[in-house]
Scaffold this active site. Structure first.
Site, PDB file in Angstrom:
ATOM      1  N   TYR A 126       1.051  -1.690  -0.526  1.00  0.00           N
ATOM      2  CA  TYR A 126       0.142  -0.395   0.129  1.00  0.00           C
ATOM      3  C   TYR A 126       0.903   0.716  -0.020  1.00  0.00           C
ATOM      4  O   TYR A 126       0.672   2.575   0.487  1.00  0.00           O
ATOM      5  CB  TYR A 126      -0.706   0.310   1.507  1.00  0.00           C
ATOM      6  N   CYS A 181      -4.521   4.205  10.212  1.00  0.00           N
ATOM      7  CA  CYS A 181      -5.492   5.138  10.051  1.00  0.00           C
ATOM      8  C   CYS A 181      -6.488   4.821  10.866  1.00  0.00           C
ATOM      9  O   CYS A 181      -6.880   5.468  11.711  1.00  0.00           O
ATOM     10  CB  CYS A 181      -5.859   5.586   9.039  1.00  0.00           C
TER      11      CYS A 181
END
Length: 419
Positions: A276, A377
């Site tokens: 990612y 996150c």
């Protein structure tokens, strides 16, 4: 329906928990220990396991409660409701305590590990009182053509004349471009982006995008991040993903590099996966600072970001060490990497809010990687993936949280695992 609630503890998503006649209620703009009056969200469904609501009046306040620094982001009953700053009623120390409690609770409940999680604030945020940190903002033109934000639980657009969470430089840019004056086609999405340290007038390294068109500045922006004492230059798309806090790229990249470097020991030709990977925030310093013979595979779903990552590695002089692949991470790993990249000495991953999920965790474990540095996150997603990794033979070395979203419930977290 108005009710009186004794607030019990922090919850996820910027809410706190209380009970009404034995039923759980999640309350916005509350703090643990407070006695508050709450407007319960409608409709109320009798079979729901919980209720939600918002503070209308504080009867007994927490010591951590403060007057909202940005009132229109506060409770609806106080003239607020635009969103974007759901901890605006909490002192800065109280925000750190809130985020620490949430990460620790999620790691315990979903990750099955009890650990203390320190929370680091970015340099300068305390002096700025938690404001002026965003380098990118997204708004929409209201019916009068002015930049606005939607008020919660309505279709009402609230026009704004500044964005207190955005950097002062970005606010100045919006003023100089006449954005706050309006004149924009109603309903048009507005994005403003200004790299850290830049000022409009010193060049075209900024972007005002209306809808899909760049009206001022340029689409390809240049970001400079100092990692390990070395400056790295990145080309990034003004409409794409980039850490929005002015200090976040350097803060996170330095933490990741330190975590990986300290565990690679004397490995002379390490193989590293960057999953990612975006436009290469971690890829460039990993390829440059972990040794001249480092070999890397970076995988990212956005083809635009991958094209920029390839450009960035070329500019940095490490393109020969990095194989940048475009595609779904799980599918790309399943299809097989080149043999020389198939056995990583370290894996770095920074997945979207939903997390890496079990299959990617299993693929990491099958690779035999002795080090995993996981940037998250969302604490719940991190906790679920932590449970999977520990079941697959990894130990959690430590967890470190970063308050790179002041005034909001969001928090970034770095978890480091070793086999």
């Amino acid at each position: 329906m108005q009710v009186t609630v004794r607030v019990e503890r922090y919850a996820d998503q910027g809410r706190c928990v209380g009970h009404i006649d034995g039923q759980v209620i999640f309350v916005r703009f509350a703090l643990p220990g407070e006695l508050v009056e709450v407007n319960v969200d409608l409709p109320i469904r009798s079979k729901r396991r919980f209720l939600t609501g918002e503070v209308t009046r504080v009867l007994e306040a927490s010591p951590e409660r403060v007057d909202p620094a940005w009132p229109i982001a506060g409770p609806l009953a106080w003239g607020g409701g635009v969103g974007g700053a759901d901890l605006v009623h909490v002192s800065l120390p109280g925000q750190l305590a809130w985020k620490q409690a949430v990460v620790q609770e999620q790691m315990s409940r979903l990750g099955h590990v009890d650990t203390t999680v320190p929370v680091v604030r970015a340099a300068g945020d305390e002096e700025r009182k938690g404001l002026y940190w965003r380098t990118r903002i997204d708004l929409i033109a209201d019916e009068s053509g002015r930049p606005s934000m939607r008020r919660r639980e309505s279709h009402e657009r609230v026009a704004i004349e500044e964005m207190p969470l955005a950097t002062r430089e970005l606010n100045d840019m919006a003023s100089q471009l006449g954005v706050w004056n309006g004149g924009i086609e109603p309903g048009t999405p507005i994005r403003l982006a200004l790299p850290q340290h830049e000022r409009i007038g010193q060049g075209d390294n900024f972007a005002l995008i209306l809808g899909k068109k760049v009206k001022a500045g340029r689409r390809k922006l240049e970001e400079v991040v100092t990692v390990g004492g070395q400056d790295f230059t990145y080309e990034v798309d003004a409409s794409g993903f980039w850490q929005i806090h002015r200090q976040a790229p350097a803060l996170l990249a330095n933490a990741v590099i330190e975590a990986v470097q300290s565990r690679l020991n004397t490995e002379k030709s390490p193989v590293i996966w960057d999953l990612y990977s975006g436009s290469g925030l971690f890829t460039l310093p990993l390829a440059s600072l972990t040794g001249p013979n480092t070999r890397m595979a970076s995988i990212e779903g956005s083809r635009i970001a991958v094209a920029q990552a390839r450009h960035n590695t070329q500019v940095a002089g490490v393109s020969g060490n990095v194989t940048a692949l475009a595609g779904d991470v799980a599918k790309t790993l399943a299809s097989g990497l080149p043999k020389e990249l198939s056995r990583p000495d370290a894996v770095v991953l920074d997945p979207p809010r939903a997390g890496a999920k079990a299959e990617v965790c299993r693929q990491i474990a099958r690779s035999g990687a002795p080090i995993v540095a996981y940037v998250a996150c969302d604490p719940a997603s991190l906790a679920r993936d932590s449970a999977t990794l520990t079941e697959l033979g990894y130990n959690l070395d430590y967890v470190q949280a970063f308050d790179i979203y002041p005034m909001t419930h969001h928090v970034e977290t770095l978890a480091v695992f070793t086999r």
